[in-house]
Scaffold this motif. Structure first.
Motif, PDB file in Angstrom:
ATOM      1  N   ASP A 158       0.654 -18.087  -7.718  1.00  0.00           N
ATOM      2  CA  ASP A 158       0.119 -18.027  -6.360  1.00  0.00           C
ATOM      3  C   ASP A 158      -0.038 -16.584  -5.903  1.00  0.00           C
ATOM      4  O   ASP A 158      -1.045 -16.191  -5.302  1.00  0.00           O
ATOM      5  CB  ASP A 158       1.052 -18.802  -5.427  1.00  0.00           C
ATOM      6  N   ARG A 159       0.965 -15.776  -6.208  1.00  0.00           N
ATOM      7  CA  ARG A 159       0.913 -14.353  -5.850  1.00  0.00           C
ATOM      8  C   ARG A 159      -0.235 -13.653  -6.600  1.00  0.00           C
ATOM      9  O   ARG A 159      -0.901 -12.766  -6.056  1.00  0.00           O
ATOM     10  CB  ARG A 159       2.252 -13.695  -6.190  1.00  0.00           C
ATOM     11  N   ARG A 161      -3.154 -14.977  -7.481  1.00  0.00           N
ATOM     12  CA  ARG A 161      -4.423 -15.297  -6.815  1.00  0.00           C
ATOM     13  C   ARG A 161      -4.591 -14.484  -5.536  1.00  0.00           C
ATOM     14  O   ARG A 161      -5.677 -13.969  -5.249  1.00  0.00           O
ATOM     15  CB  ARG A 161      -4.494 -16.798  -6.503  1.00  0.00           C
ATOM     16  N   ASP A 162      -3.511 -14.376  -4.773  1.00  0.00           N
ATOM     17  CA  ASP A 162      -3.570 -13.632  -3.521  1.00  0.00           C
ATOM     18  C   ASP A 162      -3.855 -12.158  -3.767  1.00  0.00           C
ATOM     19  O   ASP A 162      -4.676 -11.539  -3.074  1.00  0.00           O
ATOM     20  CB  ASP A 162      -2.240 -13.814  -2.784  1.00  0.00           C
ATOM     21  N   ASP A 165      -7.530 -11.600  -4.913  1.00  0.00           N
ATOM     22  CA  ASP A 165      -8.439 -11.749  -3.784  1.00  0.00           C
ATOM     23  C   ASP A 165      -8.440 -10.489  -2.919  1.00  0.00           C
ATOM     24  O   ASP A 165      -9.494  -9.996  -2.493  1.00  0.00           O
ATOM     25  CB  ASP A 165      -8.022 -12.970  -2.962  1.00  0.00           C
ATOM     26  N   LEU A 166      -7.260  -9.927  -2.702  1.00  0.00           N
ATOM     27  CA  LEU A 166      -7.161  -8.712  -1.894  1.00  0.00           C
ATOM     28  C   LEU A 166      -7.814  -7.528  -2.593  1.00  0.00           C
ATOM     29  O   LEU A 166      -8.537  -6.730  -1.970  1.00  0.00           O
ATOM     30  CB  LEU A 166      -5.689  -8.420  -1.605  1.00  0.00           C
ATOM     31  N   HIS A 178      -9.244  -8.797   6.142  1.00  0.00           N
ATOM     32  CA  HIS A 178      -8.672  -9.735   5.182  1.00  0.00           C
ATOM     33  C   HIS A 178      -7.218 -10.007   5.522  1.00  0.00           C
ATOM     34  O   HIS A 178      -6.461  -9.085   5.825  1.00  0.00           O
ATOM     35  CB  HIS A 178      -8.760  -9.149   3.764  1.00  0.00           C
ATOM     36  N   SER A 180      -3.845 -11.479   3.885  1.00  0.00           N
ATOM     37  CA  SER A 180      -3.195 -11.829   2.632  1.00  0.00           C
ATOM     38  C   SER A 180      -1.933 -12.635   2.909  1.00  0.00           C
ATOM     39  O   SER A 180      -1.246 -12.416   3.914  1.00  0.00           O
ATOM     40  CB  SER A 180      -2.840 -10.551   1.862  1.00  0.00           C
ATOM     41  N   LYS A 181      -1.626 -13.555   2.041  1.00  0.00           N
ATOM     42  CA  LYS A 181      -0.418 -14.376   2.185  1.00  0.00           C
ATOM     43  C   LYS A 181       0.844 -13.565   1.906  1.00  0.00           C
ATOM     44  O   LYS A 181       1.858 -13.716   2.585  1.00  0.00           O
ATOM     45  CB  LYS A 181      -0.496 -15.571   1.234  1.00  0.00           C
ATOM     46  N   TYR A 182       0.792 -12.690   0.895  1.00  0.00           N
ATOM     47  CA  TYR A 182       1.978 -11.972   0.450  1.00  0.00           C
ATOM     48  C   TYR A 182       1.957 -10.479   0.771  1.00  0.00           C
ATOM     49  O   TYR A 182       3.015  -9.856   0.822  1.00  0.00           O
ATOM     50  CB  TYR A 182       2.149 -12.121  -1.067  1.00  0.00           C
ATOM     51  N   TYR A 183       0.775  -9.889   0.961  1.00  0.00           N
ATOM     52  CA  TYR A 183       0.695  -8.433   0.905  1.00  0.00           C
ATOM     53  C   TYR A 183       0.252  -7.753   2.186  1.00  0.00           C
ATOM     54  O   TYR A 183       0.101  -6.547   2.211  1.00  0.00           O
ATOM     55  CB  TYR A 183      -0.256  -8.021  -0.226  1.00  0.00           C
TER      56      TYR A 183
END
Length: 338
Positions: A158-159, A161-162, A165-166, A178, A180-183
């Motif tokens: 999952d990380r 993909r995130d 994308d970033l 943008h 981001s889920k994690y970043y």
């Protein structure tokens, strides 16, 4: 399986990318090397002696690419430290000592690295190389590295993909917005420079990175996988092609290999690709017809001097698989790569 008479074309935004179009062309099979350009024992790292001269040698011989692995630590359970040097720092060095060959990562461990720093670094290397850089990305297969970076091994897919994308948003858009889920978050008030030398910098998946083949076909510019069974390649490529029938998305693989000194030595199936050059030519001709775009050869188990093997491949194998002409770089680079 024969390649289609009119294979899908290279996407327009990648036709002018010097490195990608050198390595990946519809209907062609090209060859590269997974660094280091030497053999070495399982429990001992490579010596990296004369590595700059070896890089120039494969460049001058007309091979398509040099691939750099991302191995942060030596873990005795795996017994392999790649080419020792950090892949992005080493890529920058290699672009300075070569002229034509593409330089790629195989692959950057996205869950362990800051994606915005990666974006800055890969755009820099791409500019310095005159557009010869290809991002190969991965999650890594060494659970012991994750605690050292304070990361959770279980959410790596999952990380991944995130992060990808970033990176692609940051490199592909001016003043990006943008979430981001994690970043973190980009709010349109910051713009990363430099941007890639061409319209787009390609990103390919190395291995599978915990993703489905369908996701990879939809969201990346190709795959460089691994195989120990050439008899399965035709079926794998057919499945891969079915996922993007109208756009050329290259399928390639990396393999450890050992070129026999006897040119008539037969192909020996197994984790290590062992054969004389005649059997190799026959195998690769068949795989080119199956739609394989690139093979990355890993010297690690090679029993002969790497320089000798490179010379033999260049003289006898490459003429059967010529690299296509590279495009002119349409967008001006910030630096003179000459």
């Amino acid at each position: 399986m024969l390649a289609p008479a009119n294979p899908p074309l290279l996407p327009a935004e990648l036709q002018q990318h010097v490195g990608y179009s050198r390595v990946f062309q519809p209907g062609r099979l090209t060859f590269g090397f997974i660094a280091p350009l030497e053999s070495y024992p399982q429990t001992v790292g490579p010596y990296m002696a004369g590595h700059a001269a070896m890089a120039r040698k494969v460049d001058d011989a007309g091979f398509a690419a040099i691939w750099l692995r991302d191995v942060p630590f030596y873990d005795p359970q795996f017994g392999d430290i790649g080419q020792v040097f950090d892949p992005l720092a080493y890529a920058s060095f290699l672009t300075a000592v070569t002229r034509n060959i593409a330089i790629g990562t195989a692959g950057l461990l996205l869950p362990l690295r800051d994606p915005l720093i990666i974006a800055k670094q890969v755009a820099t290397v791409d500019q310095l190389s005159g557009g010869r850089f290809i991002i190969g990305v991965a999650t890594g297969d060494r659970p012991t590295e994750y605690p050292a970076f304070g990361k959770n091994y279980e959410d790596r897919a999952d990380r991944f993909r995130d992060a990808l994308d970033l990176i692609r948003t940051t490199l592909g858009q001016d003043w990006p917005v943008h979430q981001s889920k994690y970043y973190g978050e980009l709010r349109g008030n910051l713009d990363l420079v430099p941007k890639p030398a061409a319209q787009k910098i390609p990103a390919i998946v190395i291995g599978h990175a915990g993703q489905s083949m369908a996701w990879t076909a939809q969201n990346t510019d190709g795959i460089l996988s691994y195989t120990a069974d050439p008899s399965r390649v035709a079926g794998i490529v057919a499945e891969w092609r079915s996922l993007s029938p109208d756009i050329f998305k290259p399928y390639g693989y990396g393999t450890m290999f050992d070129l026999d000194a006897d040119p008539d030595a037969p192909f020996i199936p197994g984790r290590i690709l062992r054969a004389g050059r005649k059997a190799l030519i026959e195998l690769f001709k068949r795989q080119e017809g199956d739609g394989v775009s690139h093979v990355g050869l890993h010297f690690k188990p090679q029993r002969r001097p790497a320089s000798e093997v490179i010379d033999e491949l260049a003289e006898y194998v490459l003429p059967h698989f010529p690299v296509g002409p590279a495009p002119a770089l349409t967008s001006s680079a910030l630096v003179d790569a000459a």
